[in-house]
Write an enzyme that holds these catalytic residues in place. Structure first.
Site, PDB file in Angstrom:
ATOM      1  N   GLY A 181     -11.290  47.103  29.808  1.00 57.44           N
ATOM      2  CA  GLY A 181     -10.219  47.600  30.661  1.00 57.44           C
ATOM      3  C   GLY A 181     -10.540  47.478  32.135  1.00 57.44           C
ATOM      4  O   GLY A 181      -9.971  48.202  32.964  1.00 57.44           O
ATOM      5  N   LYS A 218     -14.614  43.395  28.903  1.00 56.99           N
ATOM      6  CA  LYS A 218     -13.483  43.593  27.982  1.00 56.99           C
ATOM      7  C   LYS A 218     -13.268  45.063  27.623  1.00 56.99           C
ATOM      8  O   LYS A 218     -12.930  45.411  26.497  1.00 56.99           O
ATOM      9  CB  LYS A 218     -13.645  42.744  26.713  1.00 56.99           C
ATOM     10  CG  LYS A 218     -13.899  41.261  26.976  1.00 56.99           C
ATOM     11  CD  LYS A 218     -12.960  40.682  28.026  1.00 56.99           C
ATOM     12  CE  LYS A 218     -11.491  40.673  27.592  1.00 56.99           C
ATOM     13  NZ  LYS A 218     -10.602  40.175  28.692  1.00 56.99           N
ATOM     14  N   HIS A 271     -20.261  44.275  36.089  1.00 58.66           N
ATOM     15  CA  HIS A 271     -20.539  44.462  34.659  1.00 58.66           C
ATOM     16  C   HIS A 271     -22.030  44.699  34.434  1.00 58.66           C
ATOM     17  O   HIS A 271     -22.484  44.762  33.292  1.00 58.66           O
ATOM     18  CB  HIS A 271     -20.135  43.212  33.866  1.00 58.66           C
ATOM     19  CG  HIS A 271     -18.657  42.991  33.736  1.00 58.66           C
ATOM     20  ND1 HIS A 271     -17.771  44.011  33.481  1.00 58.66           N
ATOM     21  CD2 HIS A 271     -17.919  41.855  33.792  1.00 58.66           C
ATOM     22  CE1 HIS A 271     -16.542  43.505  33.403  1.00 58.66           C
ATOM     23  NE2 HIS A 271     -16.606  42.210  33.591  1.00 58.66           N
ATOM     24  N   SER A 282     -12.250  41.675  21.384  1.00 55.76           N
ATOM     25  CA  SER A 282     -11.715  41.157  22.646  1.00 55.76           C
ATOM     26  C   SER A 282     -12.692  40.186  23.298  1.00 55.76           C
ATOM     27  O   SER A 282     -12.292  39.145  23.850  1.00 55.76           O
ATOM     28  CB  SER A 282     -11.407  42.320  23.596  1.00 55.76           C
ATOM     29  OG  SER A 282     -10.787  41.866  24.768  1.00 55.76           O
TER      30      SER A 282
END
Length: 289
Positions: A44, A42, A102, A132
């Protein structure tokens, strides 16, 4: 999709399906010319992936809309029942290619460091990420139940969420930029001056700077355009995975939305903890614009 509890991988909480394939992911062999895009969730991720894909495709909008972004930029550690794991998809992808992750520094396959791959890291301020991520936890059913906003915020601060501590993630990748071919970007800078940041990416990728191309990419990777683009907004996935009726994948795309969710007490508690966790780091974030 069953909401399973997180599973620890070398001390890092991971989504159960992802954790189950990490031994295979760890063996992944990067190509020296692969480009790795790394983010904490979260922050971008889809935005920077679309920017890079458009740069590589020289602004060809039709080519960028032939496949969803998650097929154009495969997600290394992704694993869901009934579909190819990310590393398996990458084995079928012509190399070199663009790869999304990630993973925190300590879980990234060693071949990326050994092959000296170029890397782009995009970081976003912790408060907006927490908000987010809370909404994403609700709509992306591969995650455990998030609980209340206050319960989730406490988990986020403790690093008890998928992919672990935001603080460790951004700091460890920040430190790695000193020894790796890495462009470290900030979400808030991209919101403030997207053309300037896109030019930075083009320079890093050794692509000629073309002002018209920069303007075109800026337009087509704007939040408004990407939110209505089925190849970037994740509406191609079934609602059993992502339920956009709960919260859209592309929700607001702004900096400073945390002010609409943090109470005064939560903000004061968060600030004190933030100061403790970021002590000694040279990283600086805009909390609002």
């Amino acid at each position: 999709m069953e909401r399973l509890p997180l599973k620890s991988v070398k001390g890092v909480p991971m989504l159960k399906y992802f954790a189950d394939i990490m031994e295979e992911v760890d063996k992944f062999q990067a190509h020296p010319d692969d480009l790795l895009i790394s983010t904490y969730p979260k922050s971008g991720t889809t935005w920077i992936c679309e920017v890079v894909d458009m740069i590589y495709k020289e602004g060809n909008v039709e080519a960028c809309r032939e496949k969803p972004i998650y097929l154009r930029v495969p997600f290394l550690e992704r694993s869901f029942p009934g579909s190819d794991a990310g590393f398996k998809l990458l084995q079928k992808t012509p190399r070199p290619c663009v790869i999304k992750t990630h993973l925190p520094v300590q879980l990234l396959p060693k071949s990326f460091w050994e092959k000296n791959c170029k890397m782009i890291y995009l970081a976003r301020n912790a408060k907006d990420v927490a908000v987010s991520y809370y909404f994403f936890y609700q709509m992306a059913k591969v995650h455990p139940e998030p609980g209340t906003w206050n319960e989730f915020l406490e988990k986020f601060m403790a690093g008890d969420v998928a992919f672990g501590s935001w603080y460790d993630h951004v700091k460890d990748w920040w430190d790695k930029r000193e020894e790796q071919r890495m462009l470290y970007l900030f979400y808030e800078d991209m919101k403030e001056d997207p053309q300037q940041e896109i030019q930075k990416v083009m320079e890093f990728l050794e692509r000629p700077i073309d002002e018209q191309l920069v303007e075109k990419i800026t337009h087509y990777t704007s939040f408004k355009e990407m939110r209505q683009n089925h190849m970037t907004n994740y509406t191609c996935l079934p609602s059993t995975f992502m339920d956009h009726s709960i919260s859209p994948f592309m929700r607001k795309g702004v900096a400073g939305d945390w002010k609409n969710h943090f109470t005064v007490a939560q903000n004061e508690f968060f600030d004190a903890d933030y100061k403790r966790q970021m002590v000694g780091s040279t990283l600086q974030f805009w909390m609002e614009m």
